[in-house]
Design an enzyme around this catalytic site. Structure first.
Site, PDB file in Angstrom:
ATOM      1  CB  ALA A  28       3.147  12.152 -15.176  1.00 49.21           C
ATOM      2  CB  SER A  29      -1.696  12.033 -17.604  1.00 54.11           C
ATOM      3  OG  SER A  29      -1.872  10.401 -17.546  1.00 54.11           O
ATOM      4  N   GLY A  30      -2.498  11.524 -14.198  1.00 55.52           N
ATOM      5  CA  GLY A  30      -3.499  10.995 -13.285  1.00 55.52           C
ATOM      6  C   GLY A  30      -3.556  12.027 -11.940  1.00 55.52           C
ATOM      7  CE  LYS A 165      -4.750   2.302   1.113  1.00 57.43           C
ATOM      8  NZ  LYS A 165      -5.265   3.561   0.413  1.00 57.43           N
ATOM      9  CG  HIS A 257      -4.655   5.057   6.351  1.00 58.18           C
ATOM     10  ND1 HIS A 257      -3.265   5.154   5.606  1.00 58.18           N
ATOM     11  CD2 HIS A 257      -5.691   5.329   5.169  1.00 58.18           C
ATOM     12  CE1 HIS A 257      -3.624   5.342   4.123  1.00 58.18           C
ATOM     13  NE2 HIS A 257      -4.864   5.675   4.057  1.00 58.18           N
TER      14      HIS A 257
HETATM   15  C1  BG6 Z   1      -6.867   6.813   1.270  1.00 59.99           C
HETATM   16  C2  BG6 Z   1      -8.004   5.837   1.010  1.00 59.99           C
HETATM   17  O1  BG6 Z   1      -5.657   6.044   1.568  1.00 59.99           O
HETATM   18  O2  BG6 Z   1      -7.241   7.712   2.448  1.00 59.99           O
HETATM   19  C3  BG6 Z   1      -9.435   6.823   0.787  1.00 59.99           C
HETATM   20  O3  BG6 Z   1      -7.586   4.987  -0.116  1.00 59.99           O
HETATM   21  C4  BG6 Z   1      -9.552   7.692   2.041  1.00 59.99           C
HETATM   22  O4  BG6 Z   1     -10.586   5.738   0.462  1.00 59.99           O
HETATM   23  C5  BG6 Z   1      -8.160   8.485   2.051  1.00 59.99           C
HETATM   24  O5  BG6 Z   1     -10.639   8.438   1.476  1.00 59.99           O
HETATM   25  C6  BG6 Z   1      -8.611   9.247   3.392  1.00 59.99           C
HETATM   26  O6  BG6 Z   1      -7.414  10.090   3.646  1.00 59.99           O
HETATM   27  P1  BG6 Z   1      -7.631  11.556   4.285  1.00 59.99           P
HETATM   28  O7  BG6 Z   1      -6.101  12.002   4.407  1.00 59.99           O
HETATM   29  O8  BG6 Z   1      -8.622  12.465   3.485  1.00 59.99           O
HETATM   30  O9  BG6 Z   1      -8.213  11.142   5.767  1.00 59.99           O
END
Ligand code: BG6
Length: 513
Positions: A28-30, A165, A257
């Site tokens: 929670a502090s991150g 992840k 992603h």
């Molecule tokens: C994260 C990655 O999952 O997605 C990052 O670990 C990356 O390295 C980020 O910068 C990008 O997310 P977004 O929503 O800014 O496109």
């Protein structure tokens, strides 16, 4: 959960509101808690989507007082009505604990009981692990041993655990992580986040494909020539070298992603918009991706690393000069791949995926290029003069969509030109796009796993990518004969490595023949 159907600005809306729940955030502090989770929870609260009996407990190793914890958050939350913010903050408490100390979990259980005693409804519990993944094998068993994550047979009230992840670093470690999770939890309790699935524009892929009749009949290899999915970032590794240098772009962005977007673009229609139905289709799609031939990998997938360059006149260091990056690092910051999906719908259609850091601008988009018409009826216009229609889904930053088609230009001459039909979320709806975490946190509280990754999809993705990671590793240690595993380079602030362009143009020219 309460479900409301109503008309809003001409749209039919369904809104589900969660029941009272208790959210426990580890870490929670991150940064993740401060920058993403708390602002998202606050937005949900402002929109009346947090039940009035909901509470949030922050846990971390730092010995912070309640006041210090709250003041650390205030900088990330703002409201034109300060009393509303204060009211929200009253629902928050902080407990410092050692993640590996069972008696600290007993203290947490006691704290939770004292909150439960204040409210009439029975609280559901959500445990959010906003910690490094190395702590999952510590926290998850502790939650189980302390009884905090144990559900009874009915699953009511529920106990959900949310994880970020990385879900492993290859097939073997992902399977080990999965075994560890399932020793303490049932799959229905596990919410694995891929924040791209919470983005409005990514969810809109499903609405576009399956709430309209016009796209699906042509969404296949008879009409689509190729698909490009691109995610470019202008930021570099920032201060995350400790994590990133061991991960690289294939693990950090591509395994999750990029493949998540690909699966939504290419999967078969699920029978319903429901967790298991949708995730079954996603897994089927990932499993149908043709494995890449390792011996000629460079013709299908390339990796690259950024060198020094500049963006908007500002000189930028190369990856190797970034803070905490080992001077000899061969970690890739860019990946481009040409994938084929071996199923009836997509046979022969190349999917071109690319993602990189320190490129000229931030942009995520999906471009679907249709085939040329089979014949030109316009005597003066050869088929070569006709352009391909392109549908572009802009994921970010200018969220929207455009369809580029051919049209006659006004006048007595027969002139054909591009016509761009554009839709922009900002222009249409005015409002700022909600952050992906709002949607995902809400779904965790509603017990809806539709936008969360199931373990078999993770395994399927690693099965595809692990041989590549192994080949890279082997080739970095000793020059592997016959493996075209070169690490290419590109300038910070550029469009990426020339080799990626070649990967694309090579098949493009083949297709033109
Ligand atoms: C994260 C990655 O999952 O997605 C990052 O670990 C990356 O390295 C980020 O910068 C990008 O997310 P977004 O929503 O800014 O496109």
């Amino acid at each position: 959960m309460s479900i409301y159907n109503n008309y809003h600005g001409g749209a039919l809306c369904t809104e589900s509101r969660p029941q009272a729940n208790l959210l426990v955030i580890f870490g929670a502090s991150g940064d993740l808690t401060r920058r993403k989770l708390m602002p998202a929870l606050y937005q949900l609260y402002r929109r009346g989507l947090l039940h009035e009996d909901s509470y949030i407990v922050g846990c971390a190793r730092s010995a912070l007082s309640q006041t210090q914890f709250l003041s650390g958050l205030r900088g990330f939350l703002s409201d034109e009505e300060p009393e509303r913010l204060e009211h929200f903050l009253q629902r928050l408490s902080y407990l410092h604990l050692a993640y590996d100390n069972l008696s600290d979990y007993a203290r947490l259980a006691h704290h939770i009981e004292s909150i439960q005693a204040k409210v009439d409804s029975e609280l559901n519990h959500l445990f959010y692990l906003a910690t490094p993944a190395s702590l999952y094998p510590v926290i998850v068993p502790m939650l189980h041993r302390s009884g905090l994550s144990v559900e009874d047979y009915s699953g009511k009230p529920w106990r959900h655990v949310v994880l970020e992840k990385p879900f492993g670093k290859d097939l073997e470690s992902a399977e080990a992580l999965d075994r560890m999770l399932h020793q303490s939890l049932q799959e229905r309790q596990i919410y694995r986040i891929d924040h791209y699935l919470g983005k409005e524009t990514v969810q809109n892929i499903l609405m576009l494909r399956f709430a309209n009749i016009i796209f699906e009949p042509i969404w296949n290899s008879s009409y689509i020539e190729h698909v490009q999915i691109s995610t470019a970032e202008s930021v570099g590794v920032e201060r995350r070298a400790g994590y990133y240098d061991a991960a690289g772009q294939l693990r950090d962005m591509f395994q999750n992603h990029m493949l998540a977007m690909l699966s939504l673009v290419a999967m078969e229609p699920p029978a319903q918009f429901e967790a298991e139905a949708l995730r079954d289709e996603q897994v089927k799609l990932i499993r149908a991706i043709r494995p890449l031939p390792i011996e000629s990998i460079g013709q299908h997938l390339i990796r690259a690393q950024y060198g020094p360059g500049e963006i908007a006149g500002q000189a930028l260091p190369g990856y190797l000069e970034e803070e905490n990056v080992p001077a000899q690092s061969r970690t890739e910051t860019y990946v481009a791949a040409k994938l084929f999906i071996d199923n009836w719908r997509w046979r022969g259609v190349p999917f071109y995926l690319r993602t990189g850091k320190r490129l000229s601008r931030k942009l995520s988009e999906i471009a679907i290029t249709f085939k040329k018409p089979p014949h030109s009826i316009f005597a003066q216009l050869d088929i070569e003069n006709l352009q391909r229609d392109v549908l572009v889904l802009n994921v970010q930053p200018d969220e929207g969509m455009s369809l580029s088609i051919q049209a006659k230009q006004p006048g007595p001459k027969l002139c054909i030109g591009h016509l761009n039909l554009e839709f922009s979320y900002a222009q249409q709806f005015g409002a700022q796009m909600p952050d992906a975490y709002e949607r995902l946190l809400l779904d965790c509280m509603l017990g809806d796993q539709t936008l969360f990754i199931r373990s078999d999809a993770i395994a399927a993705a690693w099965k595809l990518l692990t041989p590549i990671l192994q080949a890279w590793q082997r080739s970095d240690k000793q020059q592997l004969p016959g493996c075209s595993c070169a690490l290419h380079h590109y300038q910070a602030g550029s469009e990426g490595p020339a080799a990626a362009e070649k990967l694309f143009t090579q098949w493009r020219s083949l297709n033109d023949c």
